[in-house]
Motif scaffolding. Structure first.
Motif, PDB file in Angstrom:
ATOM      1  N   ALA A   1       0.873  -1.175   0.000  1.00  0.00           N
ATOM      2  CA  ALA A   1       0.000   0.000   0.000  1.00  0.00           C
ATOM      3  C   ALA A   1       0.905   1.218   0.000  1.00  0.00           C
ATOM      4  CB  ALA A   1      -0.894   0.009   1.237  1.00  0.00           C
ATOM      5  N   ILE A   2       0.670   2.127  -0.931  1.00  0.00           N
ATOM      6  CA  ILE A   2       1.564   3.286  -1.069  1.00  0.00           C
ATOM      7  C   ILE A   2       0.786   4.595  -0.977  1.00  0.00           C
ATOM      8  CG2 ILE A   2       1.485   3.018  -3.609  1.00  0.00           C
ATOM      9  CD1 ILE A   2       4.243   4.354  -3.709  1.00  0.00           C
TER      10      ILE A   2
ATOM     11  N   PRO B   1       2.852  12.109  -1.980  1.00  0.00           N
ATOM     12  CA  PRO B   1       2.310  13.452  -2.243  1.00  0.00           C
ATOM     13  C   PRO B   1       2.118  13.765  -3.726  1.00  0.00           C
ATOM     14  CG  PRO B   1       4.609  13.597  -1.512  1.00  0.00           C
ATOM     15  CD  PRO B   1       4.186  12.177  -1.342  1.00  0.00           C
ATOM     16  N   LYS B   2       2.727  12.960  -4.617  1.00  0.00           N
ATOM     17  CA  LYS B   2       2.596  13.279  -6.050  1.00  0.00           C
ATOM     18  C   LYS B   2       1.483  12.466  -6.702  1.00  0.00           C
ATOM     19  CE  LYS B   2       6.998  15.095  -7.494  1.00  0.00           C
ATOM     20  NZ  LYS B   2       8.276  14.453  -7.205  1.00  0.00           N
ATOM     21  N   GLU B   3       0.631  13.159  -7.455  1.00  0.00           N
ATOM     22  CA  GLU B   3      -0.400  12.504  -8.239  1.00  0.00           C
ATOM     23  C   GLU B   3       0.282  11.563  -9.230  1.00  0.00           C
ATOM     24  OE1 GLU B   3      -0.263  15.789  -7.706  1.00  0.00           O
ATOM     25  OE2 GLU B   3      -2.133  16.204  -6.644  1.00  0.00           O
TER      26      GLU B   3
ATOM     27  N   ASN C   1      -3.247   1.986  -4.028  1.00  0.00           N
ATOM     28  CA  ASN C   1      -3.054   3.425  -3.845  1.00  0.00           C
ATOM     29  C   ASN C   1      -3.715   3.842  -2.530  1.00  0.00           C
ATOM     30  OD1 ASN C   1      -2.883   6.177  -4.072  1.00  0.00           O
ATOM     31  ND2 ASN C   1      -4.276   6.361  -5.829  1.00  0.00           N
ATOM     32  N   ALA C   2      -2.896   4.287  -1.588  1.00  0.00           N
ATOM     33  CA  ALA C   2      -3.444   4.743  -0.297  1.00  0.00           C
ATOM     34  C   ALA C   2      -3.498   6.269  -0.262  1.00  0.00           C
ATOM     35  CB  ALA C   2      -2.579   4.190   0.836  1.00  0.00           C
ATOM     36  N   GLY C   3      -3.595   6.890  -1.459  1.00  0.00           N
ATOM     37  CA  GLY C   3      -3.672   8.337  -1.570  1.00  0.00           C
ATOM     38  C   GLY C   3      -2.505   8.871  -2.378  1.00  0.00           C
ATOM     39  N   ASP C   4      -2.801   9.454  -3.556  1.00  0.00           N
ATOM     40  CA  ASP C   4      -1.723  10.070  -4.350  1.00  0.00           C
ATOM     41  C   ASP C   4      -2.036  11.555  -4.539  1.00  0.00           C
ATOM     42  OD1 ASP C   4      -3.832   9.359  -6.160  1.00  0.00           O
ATOM     43  OD2 ASP C   4      -2.451   9.377  -7.858  1.00  0.00           O
ATOM     44  N   GLY C   5      -1.326  12.382  -3.779  1.00  0.00           N
ATOM     45  CA  GLY C   5      -1.511  13.830  -3.843  1.00  0.00           C
ATOM     46  C   GLY C   5      -2.977  14.211  -3.728  1.00  0.00           C
ATOM     47  N   GLY C   6      -3.400  15.183  -4.542  1.00  0.00           N
ATOM     48  CA  GLY C   6      -4.795  15.613  -4.509  1.00  0.00           C
ATOM     49  C   GLY C   6      -5.660  14.817  -5.473  1.00  0.00           C
TER      50      GLY C   6
ATOM     51  N   GLY D   1      -9.324  17.759  -2.153  1.00  0.00           N
ATOM     52  CA  GLY D   1      -9.728  16.593  -1.360  1.00  0.00           C
ATOM     53  C   GLY D   1      -9.836  15.336  -2.223  1.00  0.00           C
ATOM     54  N   ARG D   2      -8.812  14.491  -2.141  1.00  0.00           N
ATOM     55  CA  ARG D   2      -8.813  13.289  -2.995  1.00  0.00           C
ATOM     56  C   ARG D   2      -9.915  12.313  -2.608  1.00  0.00           C
ATOM     57  NH1 ARG D   2      -2.817  11.869  -0.675  1.00  0.00           N
ATOM     58  NH2 ARG D   2      -3.381  11.523   1.487  1.00  0.00           N
TER      59      ARG D   2
END
Ligand code: NCD
Length: 305
Positions: A99-100, A103-105, A121-126, A161-162
């Protein structure tokens, strides 16, 4: 499934299977306590997190597996200049699934393209945050009993807000869902989301005042203004308290509306709302662990799940 980068990587059928499996885990967690014996999850977090990282880790531990990883870019070789592509190649030698958060999309996609193991994907930037969305879907389905026929209000920082972007995309495909997008003029949903809503003929309105809209909502999804994605602090300070959900606003809402928030909360929900039975954001956290258990079982193709 090789990777989960965007909620649309899952068909509606696959989403339903994951949510159904999460329901079965909730009903009988012991039955799943050894399903991942001998498996390892790697959590590669280049950006701060409390819930997402710990819920992934708790999920794997509750399935009998183990966890390796890092919680900040500083404590990884990223600080020496290693690329995500190289790091994920290396991690593939140690772990069965990763799980990554970055901060970069697009960073999670790069990882997935270079990985020999499934990548989440545990959140990529916005950009996107698909496992928060699975959490939100399980919460809504469990508490409202359905994912269709809902008016969903999303309030706050809809630009950065992603969680909002992922939730809108995932909810678009259920019949008779309408969106009320409540944000300051400076923080609307990105054009690609608005264009998709228009192209698919999904009903939505954009609004400024929460108190004008709250009475029509079945679900209110509050979000934090994403300070770390602002270009300057002044704008953040000006916009951060645009919306504060308090008791007075809750009095205008339907008796069966539910309030969700991906957390962390800053000021956007007054603490006095926590004791309202419609405040469901802490329940939502627990659903997040179960849904991540279900997702990893599916991605690891564990037998009988
Ligand atoms: C969200 C995120 O990281 O995008 N948090 C989470 O994963 N629960 C929301 C946020 O940070 O505001």
């Amino acid at each position: 499934m090789k990777a989960l980068i965007d909620p649309m990587d899952l068909t509606a059928g696959q989403v339903a299977e994951i949510l159904d499996l999460a329901d079965r885990i909730i009903a009988d967690p012991k039955a799943y306590a050894h399903k991942c014996d001998g498996k390892k999850l790697a959590t590669l977090f280049y950006e701060p997190s409390t819930r997402t990282r710990l819920s992934f880790e708790a999920a794997m531990l509750e399935l009998g597996g183990s966890v390796i990883g890092f919680a900040s870019a500083d404590s990884s070789s990223a600080s020496k200049g290693e690329s995500v592509a190289d790091t994920i190649r290396v991690i593939g030698c140690y772990a069965d699934i990763a799980a990554i958060r970055h901060p970069k999309e697009g960073a999670a996609l790069v990882a997935a393209q270079n990985a020999a193991i499934p990548v989440i994907n545990a959140g990529d930037g916005g950009h996107q945050h698909p496992t928060q969305t699975l959490t939100d879907l399980l919460t809504i389905r469990s508490l409202k009993g359905r994912l269709d026929n809902l008016t969903l209000g999303l309030c706050g920082d809809l630009t950065f807000g992603r969680t909002v972007h992922s939730l809108i995309r995932a909810m678009m495909r259920y019949p008779n869902v309408r969106f009320v997008l409540i944000s300051p003029r400076e923080l609307p949903v990105p054009d690609y989301i608005r264009e998709e809503l228009v192209a698919k003929g999904i009903p939505f309105t954009e609004a400024r005042r929460l108190e004008d809209e709250i009475g029509n909502l079945d679900v209110l999804y509050m979000t934090r203004v994403q300070r770390e994605r602002f270009f300057n602090e002044e704008d953040y300070i000006r916009l951060r308290d645009s919306y504060i959900l308090d008791k007075a606003k809750m009095d205008l809402a339907k008796p069966d509306m539910i309030v969700l928030h991906p957390l962390p909360r800053v000021n956007e929900i007054a603490v006095e709302v926590d004791s309202d039975p419609r405040a469901c954001y802490f329940k939502q956290v627990l659903y997040g662990k179960y849904v991540r258990m279900a997702l990893m079982l599916k991605m690891l193709e564990v037998e009988g799940c």
